[in-house]
Design a protein around this motif. Structure first.
Motif, PDB file in Angstrom:
ATOM      1  N   THR A   1       0.821  -1.211   0.000  1.00  0.00           N
ATOM      2  CA  THR A   1       0.000   0.000   0.000  1.00  0.00           C
ATOM      3  C   THR A   1       0.852   1.256   0.000  1.00  0.00           C
ATOM      4  N   HIS A   2       1.882   1.294   0.838  1.00  0.00           N
ATOM      5  CA  HIS A   2       2.687   2.511   0.938  1.00  0.00           C
ATOM      6  C   HIS A   2       3.588   2.695  -0.277  1.00  0.00           C
TER       7      HIS A   2
ATOM      8  N   ARG B   1       2.830   1.547  -3.344  1.00  0.00           N
ATOM      9  CA  ARG B   1       1.882   1.928  -4.405  1.00  0.00           C
ATOM     10  C   ARG B   1       1.530   3.404  -4.307  1.00  0.00           C
ATOM     11  N   ASP B   2       1.173   3.858  -3.114  1.00  0.00           N
ATOM     12  CA  ASP B   2       0.755   5.249  -2.953  1.00  0.00           C
ATOM     13  C   ASP B   2       1.892   6.224  -3.244  1.00  0.00           C
TER      14      ASP B   2
ATOM     15  N   ASP C   1      -5.995  14.826  -3.205  1.00  0.00           N
ATOM     16  CA  ASP C   1      -6.072  13.613  -2.395  1.00  0.00           C
ATOM     17  C   ASP C   1      -7.500  13.343  -1.935  1.00  0.00           C
TER      18      ASP C   1
ATOM     19  N   ARG D   1      -4.605   6.527 -11.810  1.00  0.00           N
ATOM     20  CA  ARG D   1      -4.397   7.601 -10.835  1.00  0.00           C
ATOM     21  C   ARG D   1      -3.032   8.259 -11.032  1.00  0.00           C
ATOM     22  N   ARG D   2      -2.035   7.441 -11.305  1.00  0.00           N
ATOM     23  CA  ARG D   2      -0.688   7.965 -11.486  1.00  0.00           C
ATOM     24  C   ARG D   2      -0.619   8.886 -12.699  1.00  0.00           C
TER      25      ARG D   2
ATOM     26  N   GLU E   1      -7.775  -3.372  -8.664  1.00  0.00           N
ATOM     27  CA  GLU E   1      -6.502  -2.970  -8.064  1.00  0.00           C
ATOM     28  C   GLU E   1      -5.353  -3.147  -9.054  1.00  0.00           C
TER      29      GLU E   1
ATOM     30  N   PRO F   1      -4.391   1.975 -10.048  1.00  0.00           N
ATOM     31  CA  PRO F   1      -3.218   2.805  -9.728  1.00  0.00           C
ATOM     32  C   PRO F   1      -2.541   3.401 -10.950  1.00  0.00           C
TER      33      PRO F   1
ATOM     34  N   VAL G   1       2.178   6.317  -7.081  1.00  0.00           N
ATOM     35  CA  VAL G   1       1.042   7.008  -7.698  1.00  0.00           C
ATOM     36  C   VAL G   1       1.127   8.511  -7.459  1.00  0.00           C
ATOM     37  N   SER G   2       1.542   8.910  -6.256  1.00  0.00           N
ATOM     38  CA  SER G   2       1.600  10.344  -5.922  1.00  0.00           C
ATOM     39  C   SER G   2       2.796  11.036  -6.553  1.00  0.00           C
TER      40      SER G   2
END
Length: 248
Positions: free
Chosen positions: A21-22, A24-25, A132, A166-167, A159, A163, A28-29
Protein backbone atom coordinates in the motif's frame (compact mmCIF):
# COMPACT_ATOMS: atom_id res chain seq x y z
CA UNK A 1 16.10 6.16 -3.59
CA UNK A 2 15.98 8.28 -1.35
CA UNK A 3 12.73 7.03 0.22
CA UNK A 4 10.10 9.31 1.72
CA UNK A 5 10.13 10.13 5.42
CA UNK A 6 9.91 7.22 7.86
CA UNK A 7 6.36 6.01 8.42
CA UNK A 8 4.67 5.94 11.85
CA UNK A 9 5.80 3.09 14.10
CA UNK A 10 2.44 1.36 14.62
CA UNK A 11 2.59 -2.29 13.62
CA UNK A 12 0.39 -3.13 10.62
CA UNK A 13 -1.85 -6.21 10.60
CA UNK A 14 -0.32 -7.48 7.35
CA UNK A 15 3.30 -6.64 6.62
CA UNK A 16 2.86 -7.54 2.96
CA UNK A 17 -0.22 -5.32 2.51
CA UNK A 18 1.47 -2.53 4.50
CA UNK A 19 4.50 -2.57 2.20
CA UNK A 20 2.40 -2.81 -0.95
CA UNK A 21 0.00 0.00 0.00
CA UNK A 22 2.69 2.51 0.94
CA UNK A 23 4.88 1.73 -2.06
CA UNK A 24 1.88 1.93 -4.41
CA UNK A 25 0.75 5.25 -2.95
CA UNK A 26 4.26 6.74 -3.13
CA UNK A 27 4.54 5.76 -6.81
CA UNK A 28 1.04 7.01 -7.70
CA UNK A 29 1.60 10.34 -5.92
CA UNK A 30 4.99 10.85 -7.57
CA UNK A 31 7.01 10.72 -4.34
CA UNK A 32 8.84 7.85 -6.00
CA UNK A 33 9.36 9.03 -9.55
CA UNK A 34 9.79 7.04 -12.77
CA UNK A 35 13.20 5.44 -13.02
CA UNK A 36 13.96 5.64 -9.30
CA UNK A 37 15.77 2.57 -8.06
CA UNK A 38 14.13 0.71 -5.17
CA UNK A 39 16.76 -0.76 -2.84
CA UNK A 40 15.75 -3.27 -0.21
CA UNK A 41 17.77 -1.77 2.70
CA UNK A 42 16.27 1.68 2.13
CA UNK A 43 12.77 0.25 1.82
CA UNK A 44 13.24 -1.77 5.01
CA UNK A 45 14.29 1.37 6.88
CA UNK A 46 11.39 3.38 5.48
CA UNK A 47 8.62 0.83 5.85
CA UNK A 48 9.86 -0.82 9.04
CA UNK A 49 9.39 -4.34 7.67
CA UNK A 50 11.70 -7.16 6.58
CA UNK A 51 12.84 -8.03 3.07
CA UNK A 52 10.27 -10.80 2.51
CA UNK A 53 7.10 -8.65 2.57
CA UNK A 54 8.91 -6.00 0.54
CA UNK A 55 9.75 -8.56 -2.17
CA UNK A 56 6.14 -9.77 -2.13
CA UNK A 57 4.92 -6.17 -2.50
CA UNK A 58 7.38 -5.58 -5.35
CA UNK A 59 6.01 -8.64 -7.15
CA UNK A 60 2.46 -7.24 -6.92
CA UNK A 61 3.60 -3.82 -8.11
CA UNK A 62 5.40 -5.39 -11.07
CA UNK A 63 2.28 -7.34 -12.03
CA UNK A 64 0.37 -4.04 -11.95
CA UNK A 65 2.95 -2.32 -14.19
CA UNK A 66 4.18 0.13 -11.55
CA UNK A 67 7.74 -1.20 -11.22
CA UNK A 68 10.15 -3.09 -13.45
CA UNK A 69 12.98 -5.46 -12.58
CA UNK A 70 15.91 -4.77 -14.85
CA UNK A 71 19.16 -6.57 -15.51
CA UNK A 72 21.21 -7.41 -12.42
CA UNK A 73 17.91 -7.66 -10.56
CA UNK A 74 17.62 -3.90 -10.14
CA UNK A 75 14.07 -2.80 -9.36
CA UNK A 76 13.02 0.62 -10.63
CA UNK A 77 9.79 2.59 -10.74
CA UNK A 78 8.20 2.11 -14.16
CA UNK A 79 8.09 4.99 -16.66
CA UNK A 80 4.83 6.78 -17.38
CA UNK A 81 3.53 4.97 -20.45
CA UNK A 82 0.41 6.43 -22.03
CA UNK A 83 -0.34 3.28 -24.02
CA UNK A 84 -0.36 1.14 -20.89
CA UNK A 85 -2.54 3.62 -19.02
CA UNK A 86 -5.04 3.74 -21.90
CA UNK A 87 -5.25 -0.05 -21.85
CA UNK A 88 -5.84 0.07 -18.11
CA UNK A 89 -8.52 2.74 -18.58
CA UNK A 90 -10.47 0.56 -20.98
CA UNK A 91 -10.37 -2.35 -18.58
CA UNK A 92 -11.38 -0.17 -15.61
CA UNK A 93 -14.31 1.30 -17.53
CA UNK A 94 -15.57 -2.18 -18.42
CA UNK A 95 -15.15 -3.53 -14.88
CA UNK A 96 -16.95 -0.58 -13.27
CA UNK A 97 -19.79 -0.87 -15.78
CA UNK A 98 -20.07 -4.55 -14.86
CA UNK A 99 -20.12 -3.65 -11.16
CA UNK A 100 -23.00 -1.22 -11.70
CA UNK A 101 -24.89 -3.68 -13.89
CA UNK A 102 -24.75 -6.29 -11.13
CA UNK A 103 -25.30 -3.80 -8.32
CA UNK A 104 -28.38 -1.87 -9.49
CA UNK A 105 -30.93 -4.58 -8.57
CA UNK A 106 -29.33 -4.87 -5.13
CA UNK A 107 -28.72 -1.22 -4.20
CA UNK A 108 -30.36 -0.13 -0.96
CA UNK A 109 -31.41 3.32 0.16
CA UNK A 110 -28.26 3.40 2.30
CA UNK A 111 -26.14 2.59 -0.74
CA UNK A 112 -27.68 5.41 -2.76
CA UNK A 113 -27.18 7.80 0.15
CA UNK A 114 -23.54 6.73 0.39
CA UNK A 115 -23.09 7.50 -3.30
CA UNK A 116 -24.68 10.93 -2.86
CA UNK A 117 -22.51 11.70 0.17
CA UNK A 118 -19.36 10.63 -1.66
CA UNK A 119 -20.27 12.83 -4.63
CA UNK A 120 -20.85 15.79 -2.34
CA UNK A 121 -17.40 15.23 -0.83
CA UNK A 122 -16.00 14.92 -4.37
CA UNK A 123 -17.54 18.27 -5.35
CA UNK A 124 -16.13 19.96 -2.24
CA UNK A 125 -12.65 18.55 -2.85
CA UNK A 126 -12.67 19.75 -6.47
CA UNK A 127 -13.69 23.23 -5.36
CA UNK A 128 -10.89 23.22 -2.79
CA UNK A 129 -8.40 21.84 -5.34
CA UNK A 130 -7.67 19.01 -2.89
CA UNK A 131 -6.53 16.18 -5.16
CA UNK A 132 -6.07 13.61 -2.39
CA UNK A 133 -9.56 14.21 -1.02
CA UNK A 134 -11.05 14.18 -4.52
CA UNK A 135 -9.45 10.83 -5.31
CA UNK A 136 -10.66 9.39 -1.99
CA UNK A 137 -14.21 10.61 -2.62
CA UNK A 138 -14.21 9.37 -6.22
CA UNK A 139 -13.03 5.96 -5.03
CA UNK A 140 -15.71 5.94 -2.31
CA UNK A 141 -18.41 6.76 -4.87
CA UNK A 142 -17.53 3.91 -7.22
CA UNK A 143 -16.76 1.50 -4.38
CA UNK A 144 -20.46 1.45 -3.44
CA UNK A 145 -21.38 -0.35 -6.66
CA UNK A 146 -18.33 -2.62 -6.52
CA UNK A 147 -19.32 -3.71 -3.02
CA UNK A 148 -23.02 -4.04 -3.82
CA UNK A 149 -22.26 -6.15 -6.89
CA UNK A 150 -21.10 -8.92 -4.53
CA UNK A 151 -18.58 -10.01 -7.16
CA UNK A 152 -15.55 -11.19 -5.15
CA UNK A 153 -13.16 -10.88 -8.10
CA UNK A 154 -13.80 -7.24 -8.94
CA UNK A 155 -11.74 -5.56 -6.16
CA UNK A 156 -8.60 -7.48 -7.07
CA UNK A 157 -9.04 -6.91 -10.79
CA UNK A 158 -9.58 -3.19 -10.28
CA UNK A 159 -6.50 -2.97 -8.06
CA UNK A 160 -4.51 -4.22 -11.06
CA UNK A 161 -5.44 -1.23 -13.22
CA UNK A 162 -6.64 1.71 -11.10
CA UNK A 163 -3.22 2.81 -9.73
CA UNK A 164 -1.93 3.22 -13.30
CA UNK A 165 -4.78 5.62 -14.05
CA UNK A 166 -4.40 7.60 -10.83
CA UNK A 167 -0.69 7.97 -11.49
CA UNK A 168 -1.20 9.31 -15.00
CA UNK A 169 -3.95 11.68 -13.84
CA UNK A 170 -1.61 13.23 -11.29
CA UNK A 171 1.38 13.45 -13.61
CA UNK A 172 -0.43 14.72 -16.72
CA UNK A 173 -3.09 16.92 -15.17
CA UNK A 174 -2.03 17.49 -11.55
CA UNK A 175 -5.67 16.90 -10.67
CA UNK A 176 -8.70 14.79 -11.47
CA UNK A 177 -9.16 16.46 -14.83
CA UNK A 178 -9.08 13.01 -16.37
CA UNK A 179 -12.06 11.82 -14.39
CA UNK A 180 -15.64 12.76 -15.12
CA UNK A 181 -17.58 15.51 -13.40
CA UNK A 182 -19.87 15.77 -10.42
CA UNK A 183 -22.74 15.88 -12.91
CA UNK A 184 -21.65 12.48 -14.27
CA UNK A 185 -21.96 11.04 -10.80
CA UNK A 186 -25.35 12.67 -10.29
CA UNK A 187 -26.55 11.07 -13.51
CA UNK A 188 -25.32 7.64 -12.40
CA UNK A 189 -27.13 8.01 -9.08
CA UNK A 190 -30.32 9.06 -10.88
CA UNK A 191 -30.21 6.04 -13.18
CA UNK A 192 -29.40 3.64 -10.34
CA UNK A 193 -32.29 5.03 -8.29
CA UNK A 194 -34.64 4.51 -11.22
CA UNK A 195 -33.45 0.93 -11.60
CA UNK A 196 -32.26 1.52 -15.17
CA UNK A 197 -29.49 -1.05 -15.19
CA UNK A 198 -28.25 -0.76 -18.77
CA UNK A 199 -28.31 3.02 -18.76
CA UNK A 200 -26.52 3.25 -15.41
CA UNK A 201 -23.83 0.84 -16.61
CA UNK A 202 -23.37 2.86 -19.82
CA UNK A 203 -23.10 6.12 -17.88
CA UNK A 204 -20.50 4.58 -15.58
CA UNK A 205 -18.48 3.30 -18.53
CA UNK A 206 -18.57 6.78 -20.05
CA UNK A 207 -17.48 8.35 -16.76
CA UNK A 208 -14.42 6.12 -16.61
CA UNK A 209 -13.61 6.78 -20.29
CA UNK A 210 -13.06 10.53 -19.82
CA UNK A 211 -9.32 10.17 -19.23
CA UNK A 212 -8.87 8.27 -22.48
CA UNK A 213 -10.69 10.95 -24.47
CA UNK A 214 -8.50 13.68 -22.97
CA UNK A 215 -5.33 11.79 -23.78
CA UNK A 216 -6.47 11.19 -27.34
CA UNK A 217 -6.83 14.95 -27.86
CA UNK A 218 -3.11 14.89 -28.50
CA UNK A 219 -2.46 11.87 -30.71
CA UNK A 220 1.26 12.50 -30.59
CA UNK A 221 1.40 11.52 -26.92
CA UNK A 222 -0.31 8.15 -27.44
CA UNK A 223 2.99 6.34 -27.99
CA UNK A 224 5.16 8.45 -25.72
CA UNK A 225 6.69 8.06 -22.31
CA UNK A 226 7.58 10.98 -20.08
CA UNK A 227 11.29 11.06 -19.18
CA UNK A 228 13.06 13.92 -17.43
CA UNK A 229 10.04 16.15 -17.99
CA UNK A 230 10.10 15.52 -21.74
CA UNK A 231 8.47 12.96 -24.01
CA UNK A 232 10.32 10.25 -25.90
CA UNK A 233 8.99 7.62 -28.25
CA UNK A 234 8.01 4.30 -26.79
CA UNK A 235 7.86 3.03 -23.23
CA UNK A 236 10.97 0.84 -23.01
CA UNK A 237 11.60 0.14 -19.35
CA UNK A 238 15.06 -1.15 -20.19
CA UNK A 239 16.47 2.29 -20.88
CA UNK A 240 18.42 4.39 -18.38
CA UNK A 241 16.72 5.35 -15.14
CA UNK A 242 15.23 8.81 -15.13
CA UNK A 243 13.00 11.00 -13.04
CA UNK A 244 9.78 12.66 -14.05
CA UNK A 245 8.54 15.83 -12.49
CA UNK A 246 4.72 15.70 -12.38
CA UNK A 247 2.71 18.67 -13.53
CA UNK A 248 2.03 20.92 -10.49
Amino acid sequence: MPPPARLPAERPKSMRDHAYTHLRDAIVSGELGPGERLRDPELEAWLGVSRTPIREAIARLEAAGLVHTRRAKQTVVAPLDTRTALAAQRIAATLHALAVRDAVPQLTADDLEAMSNANAAFATALRDDDVDAAIAADDAFHEVAVRASANPLLPGLLEQVTPLLRRLERARFGSLAGRGSVADHDRIIELCTAGLTDEAAAATHDNWSTLGRLLHLDDETDDETLVDGETVAGGDAGGPAASVTPTP
